[in-house]
Design a protein around this motif. Structure first.
Motif, PDB file in Angstrom:
ATOM      1  N   ALA A  91      26.334 107.251   6.586  1.00  0.00           N
ATOM      2  CA  ALA A  91      25.853 108.721   7.078  1.00  0.00           C
ATOM      3  C   ALA A  91      27.506 108.776   6.667  1.00  0.00           C
ATOM      4  O   ALA A  91      27.736 110.438   6.264  1.00  0.00           O
ATOM      5  CB  ALA A  91      25.995 109.000   8.335  1.00  0.00           C
ATOM      6  N   LEU A  92      28.831 108.110   6.766  1.00  0.00           N
ATOM      7  CA  LEU A  92      29.973 108.986   7.002  1.00  0.00           C
ATOM      8  C   LEU A  92      30.622 108.832   5.234  1.00  0.00           C
ATOM      9  O   LEU A  92      30.313 109.449   4.695  1.00  0.00           O
ATOM     10  CB  LEU A  92      30.572 108.735   7.088  1.00  0.00           C
ATOM     11  N   THR A  93      29.729 107.750   4.049  1.00  0.00           N
ATOM     12  CA  THR A  93      29.737 107.499   2.904  1.00  0.00           C
ATOM     13  C   THR A  93      29.150 108.573   2.054  1.00  0.00           C
ATOM     14  O   THR A  93      29.696 109.418   0.924  1.00  0.00           O
ATOM     15  CB  THR A  93      29.139 106.109   2.885  1.00  0.00           C
ATOM     16  N   LEU A  94      28.018 109.052   3.085  1.00  0.00           N
ATOM     17  CA  LEU A  94      27.433 110.149   2.185  1.00  0.00           C
ATOM     18  C   LEU A  94      27.452 111.826   2.474  1.00  0.00           C
ATOM     19  O   LEU A  94      27.529 112.309   1.584  1.00  0.00           O
ATOM     20  CB  LEU A  94      24.967 110.206   2.765  1.00  0.00           C
ATOM     21  N   SER A  95      28.443 111.724   3.807  1.00  0.00           N
ATOM     22  CA  SER A  95      29.007 112.813   4.009  1.00  0.00           C
ATOM     23  C   SER A  95      30.382 113.484   3.591  1.00  0.00           C
ATOM     24  O   SER A  95      30.263 114.638   2.847  1.00  0.00           O
ATOM     25  CB  SER A  95      29.581 113.137   5.040  1.00  0.00           C
ATOM     26  N   ILE A  96      30.201 112.311   2.605  1.00  0.00           N
ATOM     27  CA  ILE A  96      31.894 112.744   2.502  1.00  0.00           C
ATOM     28  C   ILE A  96      32.067 112.958   0.485  1.00  0.00           C
ATOM     29  O   ILE A  96      32.925 113.050  -0.232  1.00  0.00           O
ATOM     30  CB  ILE A  96      33.123 111.570   2.205  1.00  0.00           C
ATOM     31  N   GLY A  97      30.447 112.611   0.183  1.00  0.00           N
ATOM     32  CA  GLY A  97      30.173 113.266  -1.510  1.00  0.00           C
ATOM     33  C   GLY A  97      30.011 111.506  -1.699  1.00  0.00           C
ATOM     34  O   GLY A  97      29.725 112.251  -3.130  1.00  0.00           O
ATOM     35  N   VAL A  98      29.831 111.172  -1.460  1.00  0.00           N
ATOM     36  CA  VAL A  98      29.482 109.203  -2.393  1.00  0.00           C
ATOM     37  C   VAL A  98      28.010 110.098  -3.091  1.00  0.00           C
ATOM     38  O   VAL A  98      26.722 109.503  -1.940  1.00  0.00           O
ATOM     39  CB  VAL A  98      29.691 107.752  -1.564  1.00  0.00           C
ATOM     40  N   ASP A  99      28.006 109.805  -3.902  1.00  0.00           N
ATOM     41  CA  ASP A  99      26.360 109.987  -4.879  1.00  0.00           C
ATOM     42  C   ASP A  99      25.913 108.460  -3.914  1.00  0.00           C
ATOM     43  O   ASP A  99      25.707 107.469  -4.546  1.00  0.00           O
ATOM     44  CB  ASP A  99      27.011 108.729  -6.209  1.00  0.00           C
ATOM     45  N   ALA A 100      24.448 108.809  -3.466  1.00  0.00           N
ATOM     46  CA  ALA A 100      23.282 108.102  -3.149  1.00  0.00           C
ATOM     47  C   ALA A 100      22.745 107.171  -3.905  1.00  0.00           C
ATOM     48  O   ALA A 100      22.805 105.853  -2.825  1.00  0.00           O
ATOM     49  CB  ALA A 100      22.245 108.827  -3.017  1.00  0.00           C
ATOM     50  N   ASN A 101      23.086 107.468  -5.043  1.00  0.00           N
ATOM     51  CA  ASN A 101      22.447 105.843  -5.931  1.00  0.00           C
ATOM     52  C   ASN A 101      23.860 104.630  -6.326  1.00  0.00           C
ATOM     53  O   ASN A 101      23.122 103.559  -6.134  1.00  0.00           O
ATOM     54  CB  ASN A 101      22.447 106.358  -7.887  1.00  0.00           C
ATOM     55  N   LEU A 102      25.219 105.167  -4.545  1.00  0.00           N
ATOM     56  CA  LEU A 102      25.543 103.543  -4.711  1.00  0.00           C
ATOM     57  C   LEU A 102      25.439 103.840  -3.587  1.00  0.00           C
ATOM     58  O   LEU A 102      26.200 102.862  -3.073  1.00  0.00           O
ATOM     59  CB  LEU A 102      27.144 105.181  -5.627  1.00  0.00           C
ATOM     60  N   LEU A 103      24.973 104.088  -2.655  1.00  0.00           N
ATOM     61  CA  LEU A 103      24.629 103.682  -1.226  1.00  0.00           C
ATOM     62  C   LEU A 103      24.593 102.187  -1.249  1.00  0.00           C
ATOM     63  O   LEU A 103      25.374 101.849  -0.253  1.00  0.00           O
ATOM     64  CB  LEU A 103      23.500 104.883  -0.535  1.00  0.00           C
ATOM     65  N   LYS A 104      23.706 101.388  -1.475  1.00  0.00           N
ATOM     66  CA  LYS A 104      23.408  99.981  -2.031  1.00  0.00           C
ATOM     67  C   LYS A 104      24.550  99.394  -2.216  1.00  0.00           C
ATOM     68  O   LYS A 104      25.015  98.083  -1.189  1.00  0.00           O
ATOM     69  CB  LYS A 104      22.367  99.502  -2.968  1.00  0.00           C
TER      70      LYS A 104
END
Length: 288
Positions: free
Chosen positions: A254-267
């Motif tokens: 959740a922190l990763t997404l909240s700081i603006g990291v592209d959702a495509n890079l989540l994995k």
């Protein structure tokens, strides 16, 4: 704030996966990939029965049994056919994809017009808080039952099977049966996570289990790191740390997404995070 609350609730939903991976990998030393299929199976069985207006009380044992059967099949292939445990899990997971798709009849099954445990058990007015209380109830019950089981003679035999199979076999314990039961229990718990997350998100999807094993693996690795650092020996504390690891894992995403990291890079971020957790204890050893 609601973003992190959702991550917290998802972490509680994934507690069954974390406990299942803990049993298969840390107790039996078996890398079980059946997880991906049994998690989806739990969601599929839940969605099908909910659309047929079956009570959630009856769905829960059905989901546990379905996941347990999947795990037992992996155990049978591994012990009776002497096949590598990893390959046995992959084969069962692969077969479960077709079974799950056949059961649903399509790739996605929404729960429109159905009641979930989160809506039928309305203890609090706030939906998120009510969901959190219900999930905590599930987590406490699962932790208590698994902790109690591992402290019994049967649980000690399970733990001994993973630690020293030849020794416990010499004492007359059927280690093959122990492995089958252990994998059935692990996948039954994993299916319960599918049961919870399906009702939480409101649908079951054929691809919902792809890569889900990394969630349980990451949770167990976080817990193992904390256990080693804190020198924990208690089974109860170890189980609590495993559940804590599941929550931490989701909060990091959740922190990763909240700081603006592209959702495509989540994995990719997930893989790097797990790698870092695995590497930290070894880096300390190198430094020493």
């Amino acid at each position: 704030m609601s973003f992190y609350l959702t991550a917290l609730l998802q972490g509680l939903c994934f507690s069954g996966i974390a406990l299942g991976i803990y049993i298969s990998m840390k107790i039996f030393n078996i890398p079980d990939i059946t997880t991906d299929g049994s998690y989806t199976l739990g969601g599929v069985v839940t969605a099908i029965l909910l659309t047929r207006h079956v009570s959630g009380y009856l769905i829960l044992p059905a989901v546990f049994v379905a996941g347990g059967v999947a795990g037992a099949i992996t155990g049978l292939i591994h012990t009776k056919l002497k096949m590598n445990a990893l390959l046995a899990g992959i084969l069962v997971m692969y077969g479960l994809y077709s079974i799950n798709l056949t059961l649903m009849g399509r790739s996605n099954l929404p729960l429109v017009g159905t009641s979930s445990i989160f809506s039928s058990w309305a203890w609090l007015n706030d939906f998120s808080q009510n969901t959190g209380v219900i999930l905590l109830f599930f987590v406490i019950i699962m932790t208590f039952l698994i902790g109690y089981l591992l402290k019994t003679d049967f649980g000690l035999a399970m733990r001994a099977t993973g630690n020293s199979e030849s020794m416990i076999r010499a004492l007359g314990v059927n280690t093959e049966r122990m492995k089958i039961i252990g994998l059935a229990l692990a996948n039954g718990l994993t299916a319960i996570s599918g049961y919870l997350i399906t009702q939480f998100q409101g649908f079951a999807d054929i691809s919902m289990g792809i890569g889900i094993v990394i969630v349980g693996l990451g949770s167990v690795i976080i817990a193992e790191t904390l256990i080693n650092w804190l020198h924990i020996t208690s089974v109860w504390v170890s189980l609590i740390l495993v559940l804590t690891g599941a929550v931490i894992f989701q909060l990091v995403l959740a922190l990763t997404l909240s700081i603006g990291v592209d959702a495509n890079l989540l994995k990719l971020v997930t893989a790097v995070f797990v790698l870092l957790i695995v590497s930290l204890p070894r880096l300390n050893l190198i430094k020493e």
